[in-house]
Design a protein around this motif. Structure first.
Motif, PDB file in Angstrom:
ATOM      1  N   GLN A  38       0.830  -1.190   0.000  1.00 36.98           N
ATOM      2  CA  GLN A  38       0.000   0.000   0.000  1.00 36.98           C
ATOM      3  C   GLN A  38       0.870   1.247   0.000  1.00 36.98           C
ATOM      4  O   GLN A  38       2.026   1.231   0.446  1.00 36.98           O
ATOM      5  CB  GLN A  38      -0.938   0.016   1.194  1.00 36.98           C
ATOM      6  CG  GLN A  38      -0.247   0.014   2.539  1.00 36.98           C
ATOM      7  CD  GLN A  38      -1.224  -0.164   3.672  1.00 36.98           C
ATOM      8  OE1 GLN A  38      -2.427   0.012   3.528  1.00 36.98           O
ATOM      9  NE2 GLN A  38      -0.734  -0.536   4.836  1.00 36.98           N
ATOM     10  N   THR A  40       0.359   5.179   1.212  1.00 31.05           N
ATOM     11  CA  THR A  40      -0.538   6.077   1.927  1.00 31.05           C
ATOM     12  C   THR A  40      -0.167   7.529   1.666  1.00 31.05           C
ATOM     13  O   THR A  40       0.999   7.868   1.464  1.00 31.05           O
ATOM     14  CB  THR A  40      -0.487   5.807   3.441  1.00 31.05           C
ATOM     15  OG1 THR A  40       0.841   6.048   3.919  1.00 31.05           O
ATOM     16  CG2 THR A  40      -0.876   4.378   3.740  1.00 31.05           C
ATOM     17  N   GLN A  41      -1.176   8.390   1.685  1.00 29.72           N
ATOM     18  CA  GLN A  41      -0.990   9.825   1.513  1.00 29.72           C
ATOM     19  C   GLN A  41      -1.473  10.516   2.768  1.00 29.72           C
ATOM     20  O   GLN A  41      -2.668  10.497   3.082  1.00 29.72           O
ATOM     21  CB  GLN A  41      -1.771  10.331   0.302  1.00 29.72           C
ATOM     22  CG  GLN A  41      -1.715  11.836   0.108  1.00 29.72           C
ATOM     23  CD  GLN A  41      -0.341  12.312  -0.341  1.00 29.72           C
ATOM     24  OE1 GLN A  41       0.299  11.656  -1.157  1.00 29.72           O
ATOM     25  NE2 GLN A  41       0.117  13.423   0.183  1.00 29.72           N
ATOM     26  N   ASN A  53       4.006  10.532   0.644  1.00 35.72           N
ATOM     27  CA  ASN A  53       3.615   9.138   0.486  1.00 35.72           C
ATOM     28  C   ASN A  53       4.432   8.251   1.416  1.00 35.72           C
ATOM     29  O   ASN A  53       5.626   8.468   1.615  1.00 35.72           O
ATOM     30  CB  ASN A  53       3.823   8.704  -0.960  1.00 35.72           C
ATOM     31  CG  ASN A  53       2.882   9.435  -1.898  1.00 35.72           C
ATOM     32  OD1 ASN A  53       1.704   9.561  -1.610  1.00 35.72           O
ATOM     33  ND2 ASN A  53       3.395   9.926  -3.014  1.00 35.72           N
ATOM     34  N   ARG A  83       2.518   0.339   8.344  1.00 36.08           N
ATOM     35  CA  ARG A  83       2.852   1.487   7.504  1.00 36.08           C
ATOM     36  C   ARG A  83       4.056   2.221   8.084  1.00 36.08           C
ATOM     37  O   ARG A  83       4.244   2.237   9.298  1.00 36.08           O
ATOM     38  CB  ARG A  83       1.669   2.453   7.408  1.00 36.08           C
ATOM     39  CG  ARG A  83       0.380   1.805   6.953  1.00 36.08           C
ATOM     40  CD  ARG A  83      -0.762   2.790   6.956  1.00 36.08           C
ATOM     41  NE  ARG A  83      -2.012   2.161   6.565  1.00 36.08           N
ATOM     42  CZ  ARG A  83      -3.154   2.813   6.389  1.00 36.08           C
ATOM     43  NH1 ARG A  83      -3.200   4.127   6.596  1.00 36.08           N
ATOM     44  NH2 ARG A  83      -4.250   2.176   6.024  1.00 36.08           N
ATOM     45  N   TYR A 171      -8.885   1.814  -2.980  1.00 39.59           N
ATOM     46  CA  TYR A 171      -8.581   3.108  -2.376  1.00 39.59           C
ATOM     47  C   TYR A 171      -9.330   3.192  -1.065  1.00 39.59           C
ATOM     48  O   TYR A 171     -10.542   2.957  -1.015  1.00 39.59           O
ATOM     49  CB  TYR A 171      -8.991   4.242  -3.304  1.00 39.59           C
ATOM     50  CG  TYR A 171      -8.504   5.602  -2.868  1.00 39.59           C
ATOM     51  CD1 TYR A 171      -7.151   5.866  -2.737  1.00 39.59           C
ATOM     52  CD2 TYR A 171      -9.395   6.633  -2.585  1.00 39.59           C
ATOM     53  CE1 TYR A 171      -6.683   7.114  -2.349  1.00 39.59           C
ATOM     54  CE2 TYR A 171      -8.943   7.894  -2.197  1.00 39.59           C
ATOM     55  CZ  TYR A 171      -7.583   8.118  -2.084  1.00 39.59           C
ATOM     56  OH  TYR A 171      -7.121   9.350  -1.686  1.00 39.59           O
ATOM     57  N   THR A 178      -7.236  10.596  11.315  1.00 39.43           N
ATOM     58  CA  THR A 178      -6.371   9.458  11.610  1.00 39.43           C
ATOM     59  C   THR A 178      -5.599   9.678  12.907  1.00 39.43           C
ATOM     60  O   THR A 178      -5.328   8.743  13.650  1.00 39.43           O
ATOM     61  CB  THR A 178      -5.384   9.220  10.462  1.00 39.43           C
ATOM     62  OG1 THR A 178      -6.117   9.088   9.241  1.00 39.43           O
ATOM     63  CG2 THR A 178      -4.574   7.961  10.690  1.00 39.43           C
ATOM     64  N   THR A 202      -5.287  10.031   6.605  1.00 42.41           N
ATOM     65  CA  THR A 202      -4.403   9.179   5.816  1.00 42.41           C
ATOM     66  C   THR A 202      -5.227   8.335   4.855  1.00 42.41           C
ATOM     67  O   THR A 202      -5.922   7.401   5.271  1.00 42.41           O
ATOM     68  CB  THR A 202      -3.571   8.256   6.727  1.00 42.41           C
ATOM     69  OG1 THR A 202      -2.861   9.052   7.678  1.00 42.41           O
ATOM     70  CG2 THR A 202      -2.585   7.455   5.906  1.00 42.41           C
ATOM     71  N   ASN A 203      -5.160   8.673   3.573  1.00 43.70           N
ATOM     72  CA  ASN A 203      -5.771   7.856   2.531  1.00 43.70           C
ATOM     73  C   ASN A 203      -4.742   6.846   2.028  1.00 43.70           C
ATOM     74  O   ASN A 203      -3.535   7.064   2.161  1.00 43.70           O
ATOM     75  CB  ASN A 203      -6.247   8.728   1.367  1.00 43.70           C
ATOM     76  CG  ASN A 203      -7.282   9.747   1.809  1.00 43.70           C
ATOM     77  OD1 ASN A 203      -7.845   9.638   2.893  1.00 43.70           O
ATOM     78  ND2 ASN A 203      -7.526  10.737   0.981  1.00 43.70           N
ATOM     79  N   ALA A 204      -5.199   5.754   1.429  1.00 45.53           N
ATOM     80  CA  ALA A 204      -4.258   4.715   1.021  1.00 45.53           C
ATOM     81  C   ALA A 204      -4.698   4.020  -0.257  1.00 45.53           C
ATOM     82  O   ALA A 204      -5.875   3.676  -0.421  1.00 45.53           O
ATOM     83  CB  ALA A 204      -4.095   3.683   2.137  1.00 45.53           C
ATOM     84  N   ARG A 206      -4.094   0.533  -2.328  1.00 45.73           N
ATOM     85  CA  ARG A 206      -3.661  -0.830  -2.002  1.00 45.73           C
ATOM     86  C   ARG A 206      -3.677  -1.711  -3.246  1.00 45.73           C
ATOM     87  O   ARG A 206      -4.594  -1.653  -4.061  1.00 45.73           O
ATOM     88  CB  ARG A 206      -4.590  -1.453  -0.946  1.00 45.73           C
ATOM     89  CG  ARG A 206      -4.428  -0.859   0.430  1.00 45.73           C
ATOM     90  CD  ARG A 206      -5.446  -1.451   1.364  1.00 45.73           C
ATOM     91  NE  ARG A 206      -5.236  -1.030   2.738  1.00 45.73           N
ATOM     92  CZ  ARG A 206      -6.142  -1.119   3.682  1.00 45.73           C
ATOM     93  NH1 ARG A 206      -7.324  -1.617   3.411  1.00 45.73           N
ATOM     94  NH2 ARG A 206      -5.874  -0.723   4.914  1.00 45.73           N
TER      95      ARG A 206
END
Length: 213
Positions: A38, A40-41, A53, A83, A171, A178, A202-204, A206
């Protein structure tokens, strides 16, 4: 809260179980192992912290239930999620147990090949450090407090080859924050250090592969 209102969720749950029982009885159940990577942003509500990232991975068992309705299925997994959180000098490990539950809709040629789309909620439970602390190059003290539990939503699509292999891209979007950042900064008006606060999300993305036994 009114007692009648308290009974509503319980009544709906009972009705849902009765409605799903005939479907589950005829369902095709597949057990497998899922793993992947993954990206993450991290996003902050301040310009004082850098966005970027972060890499990570996930792995764990997955259960797929094919419903008697053509093309419909649900899947539930219990995954170990790790992460990297990088700062100026250190790399922290964010460790969680995540439980995604997705509804799926797909089309294909029997068990040989097919495509599908899915979406659903995900619960995350922090099993690592709940607070990270470090000092930046500029000498500022930083503190990042992670949420103990987090609700998010998955959106994804994938392909399957035979009845054993499956690949997917998804996504993940958190419903709430978070974590919380706290750091000390120079206050020009007060001529001293003051503590600043910021929320993070935190979006991710995968990429996963599942093998069904």
């Amino acid at each position: 809260m009114n007692n009648k209102l308290k009974c509503v969720p319980r009544t709906l749950a009972v009705l849902l179980v009765f409605c799903l029982c005939p479907l589950v009885a005829e369902a095709q159940v597949h057990f497998g192992v899922k793993g992947g990577f993954q990206l993450t942003q991290m996003k902050f509500n301040t310009d004082a912290l850098r966005e970027g990232n972060r890499a990570g991975f996930f792995v764990g068992p997955e259960l797929k239930i094919g419903l008697p309705v053509p093309g419909l299925a649900v899947d539930v997994a219990v995954l170990y999620d790790q992460r990297d959180l990088r700062t100026d000098h250190e790399v922290f490990k964010q460790k969680s147990i995540v439980i995604p539950a997705n509804g799926r809709l797909g089309v294909g040629i029997g068990d040989a090949f097919g495509i599908f789309a899915y979406a659903g909620p995900q619960l995350s439970f922090n099993v690592g450090d709940d607070m990270l602390q470090w000092i930046s190059d500029a000498g500022h003290n930083y503190q990042y407090t992670l949420q103990e539990t987090l609700l998010s939503v998955n959106f994804g699509a994938g392909v399957y080859f035979t009845k054993h292999f499956e690949g997917s891209v998804s996504y993940n979007v958190p419903v709430s924050k978070t974590g919380d950042f706290t750091w000390d900064a120079l206050n020009q008006q007060m001529q001293g250090q003051t503590w600043q606060h910021a929320k993070s999300r935190t979006n991710a993305w995968r990429i996963g592969v599942t093998y069904y036994f």
